[in-house]
Design a protein around this motif. Structure first.
Motif, PDB file in Angstrom:
ATOM      1  N   UNK A  26     136.209  81.086 -20.315  1.00  0.00           N
ATOM      2  CA  UNK A  26     135.000  80.958 -19.516  1.00  0.00           C
ATOM      3  C   UNK A  26     133.931  80.143 -20.202  1.00  0.00           C
ATOM      4  N   UNK A  27     134.038  80.012 -21.513  1.00  0.00           N
ATOM      5  CA  UNK A  27     133.051  79.247 -22.269  1.00  0.00           C
ATOM      6  C   UNK A  27     133.303  77.753 -22.217  1.00  0.00           C
ATOM      7  N   UNK A  29     130.681  97.856 -22.519  1.00  0.00           N
ATOM      8  CA  UNK A  29     131.763  98.752 -22.936  1.00  0.00           C
ATOM      9  C   UNK A  29     132.426  99.429 -21.739  1.00  0.00           C
ATOM     10  N   UNK A  30     131.759  99.428 -20.584  1.00  0.00           N
ATOM     11  CA  UNK A  30     132.353  99.987 -19.362  1.00  0.00           C
ATOM     12  C   UNK A  30     133.670  99.290 -19.045  1.00  0.00           C
ATOM     13  N   UNK A  31     133.758  97.988 -19.315  1.00  0.00           N
ATOM     14  CA  UNK A  31     134.974  97.215 -19.062  1.00  0.00           C
ATOM     15  C   UNK A  31     135.647  96.752 -20.353  1.00  0.00           C
ATOM     16  N   UNK A  32     134.886  96.756 -21.425  1.00  0.00           N
ATOM     17  CA  UNK A  32     135.383  96.265 -22.709  1.00  0.00           C
ATOM     18  C   UNK A  32     135.233  97.372 -23.750  1.00  0.00           C
ATOM     19  N   UNK A  84     130.525  82.357 -27.892  1.00  0.00           N
ATOM     20  CA  UNK A  84     131.492  83.441 -27.770  1.00  0.00           C
ATOM     21  C   UNK A  84     131.184  84.370 -26.605  1.00  0.00           C
ATOM     22  N   UNK A  85     129.905  84.584 -26.312  1.00  0.00           N
ATOM     23  CA  UNK A  85     129.526  85.486 -25.234  1.00  0.00           C
ATOM     24  C   UNK A  85     130.155  85.136 -23.900  1.00  0.00           C
ATOM     25  N   UNK A  86     130.383  83.846 -23.648  1.00  0.00           N
ATOM     26  CA  UNK A  86     130.955  83.466 -22.356  1.00  0.00           C
ATOM     27  C   UNK A  86     132.466  83.650 -22.310  1.00  0.00           C
ATOM     28  N   UNK A  87     133.136  83.607 -23.448  1.00  0.00           N
ATOM     29  CA  UNK A  87     134.540  83.999 -23.453  1.00  0.00           C
ATOM     30  C   UNK A  87     134.670  85.507 -23.259  1.00  0.00           C
ATOM     31  N   UNK A  88     133.770  86.270 -23.865  1.00  0.00           N
ATOM     32  CA  UNK A  88     133.749  87.720 -23.622  1.00  0.00           C
ATOM     33  C   UNK A  88     133.500  87.987 -22.144  1.00  0.00           C
ATOM     34  N   UNK A  89     132.557  87.276 -21.563  1.00  0.00           N
ATOM     35  CA  UNK A  89     132.206  87.460 -20.154  1.00  0.00           C
ATOM     36  C   UNK A  89     133.398  87.153 -19.248  1.00  0.00           C
ATOM     37  N   UNK A  99     125.211  89.004 -22.642  1.00  0.00           N
ATOM     38  CA  UNK A  99     126.258  87.971 -22.672  1.00  0.00           C
ATOM     39  C   UNK A  99     125.783  86.703 -21.977  1.00  0.00           C
ATOM     40  N   UNK A 100     125.162  86.852 -20.815  1.00  0.00           N
ATOM     41  CA  UNK A 100     124.708  85.693 -20.051  1.00  0.00           C
ATOM     42  C   UNK A 100     123.662  84.882 -20.802  1.00  0.00           C
ATOM     43  N   UNK A 101     122.825  85.555 -21.583  1.00  0.00           N
ATOM     44  CA  UNK A 101     121.732  84.872 -22.288  1.00  0.00           C
ATOM     45  C   UNK A 101     122.047  84.614 -23.758  1.00  0.00           C
TER      46      UNK A 101
END
Length: 376
Positions: free
Chosen positions: A251-252, A81-84, A177-182, A115-117
């Motif tokens: 990124x995904x 949440x610091x960036x998102x 989805x986590x890698x698109x968020x990343x 996100x990475x995992x």
């Protein structure tokens, strides 16, 4: 060379793929082969052809994230949440098969490590017959990459914020989805486009000059197909969606690359993060990528016999004939795969251009890769 070449030629002759390029490298040397055509009825396949590599983009994004971690730009346990800020107060589905609005508050924030995992809670479940899976496909455009059809990042994040997590952070595993968020997180963290982030952290140090989210060199880009009842059906021509900068750099799964570029990336991992005497990643970052953080179990839809590291899977048990304990890498839904096998110091890359129909197709590709590695 003859064995690897024959494997590709058989796949082409059987009309499994129009063409392919592959490499198997070990300390004693490398076997490189290509056969078929870039486009049905078109020019012959070549070693420097560009392919839509889909989900074997993920290890590259994981490596870029860990480089920024090494530089002190972020910590793995930082809340995203610091960036998102869109993800500042996540809600969680009460039941996976329940209504999308039947939710409870998240017990803790989602972190970069989550996100990475793939433990953050956003992503595809093993079941696609539940309301949240339909919402992910419809609202976020989950599925095969379509760079010109994706919403722009700000709109995509807005839609994401309206969907609940599928499980509490750190208490499950959901795919993609986590890698698109990343990817969005890294652009906001650095203030730079995602391509520039990847170039600065990974691509330029490794000399991966052909890896990008789009290309003007459409004469090198293969045509992308899917299987249909009448044969192969066109999905994207060389002058299609990857011939222009994308609305959403995924990124995904959005990168183009070549067999030599991904091969170089795999060699760097086997060398503990080094390339030609230059440190790209620390050994600890390579260990984080190639160590299991989540065990998929013996019958997981995505991770059959495998666990998930960061950016790729890691073989844990011989569920399938091709499982090699410690093998790290992944398969891309556009017909690609890249793996490193630390026990034999092997890199295997397979690039073709026919969309996979699902996990069974991915398993069949893994079988081809294993045969290639054993034959070379």
């Amino acid at each position: 060379m003859a064995a690897l070449q024959q494997i590709i030629e058989r796949a082409v002759a059987a009309e499994q793929v129009p063409g392919a390029v592959a490499v198997v490298s070990r300390p004693g040397g490398a076997e490189i082969a290509c056969a078929g055509v870039r486009t049905l009825g078109g020019e012959a396949m070549a070693r420097d052809c560009l392919f839509r590599i889909a989900s074997i983009s993920k290890p590259i994004l994981a490596a870029a994230t860990l480089v920024l971690h090494e530089r002190g730009r972020l910590r793995l346990d930082d809340p995203v949440e610091r960036w998102l800020p869109e993800l500042a107060q996540p809600m969680v589905l009460r039941r996976l098969d329940g209504p999308v609005d039947d939710v409870v508050p998240a017990a803790r924030p989602v972190t970069v490590r989550d996100l990475l995992t793939f433990q953050g809670g956003h992503g595809l479940p093993e079941r696609f017959d539940v309301p949240i899976a339909s919402a992910l496909f419809e609202r976020l455009g989950e599925g095969p990459p379509r760079p010109q059809q994706h919403p722009e990042p700000e709109e995509w994040m807005r839609r994401l914020s309206e969907l609940p997590l599928l499980h509490q952070p750190g208490e499950g595993w959901t795919y993609n989805t986590g890698y698109d968020i990343l990817g969005v997180l890294l652009t906001r963290l650095t203030g730079a486009p995602l391509q520039q982030v990847l170039t600065d952290t990974v691509l330029q140090p490794l000399g991966m000059t052909d890896t990008d989210f789009w290309t003007e060199q459409t004469d090198r880009l293969v045509t992308y197909y899917r299987r249909a009842k009448a044969g192969l059906e066109l999905v994207d021509p060389p002058d299609g969606q990857w011939a222009h900068p994308p609305q959403f750099p995924s990124g995904a799964g959005g990168l183009l690359s070549t067999v030599d570029d991904w091969w170089t990336f795999g060699q760097m991992l086997l060398a503990g993060g080094q390339h030609r005497g230059r440190r790209v990643l620390t050994p600890e970052s390579v260990r984080l990528m190639t160590t299991v953080h989540v065990d998929g179990g013996p019958r997981h839809l995505f991770l059959d016999g495998q666990g998930w590291g960061m950016g790729g899977s890691v073989d844990l048990r011989p569920t399938r004939p091709w499982n090699v304990p410690g093998r790290y890498g992944w398969v891309g839904g556009t017909g690609t795969a890249g793996y490193v096998i630390p026990s034999t110091r092997t890199v295997v890359v397979w690039l073709s251009q026919v969309e996979l129909g699902g996990p069974d197709d991915a398993a069949a590709m893994a079988d081809v890769l294993t045969n290639a590695a054993e034959s070379a």
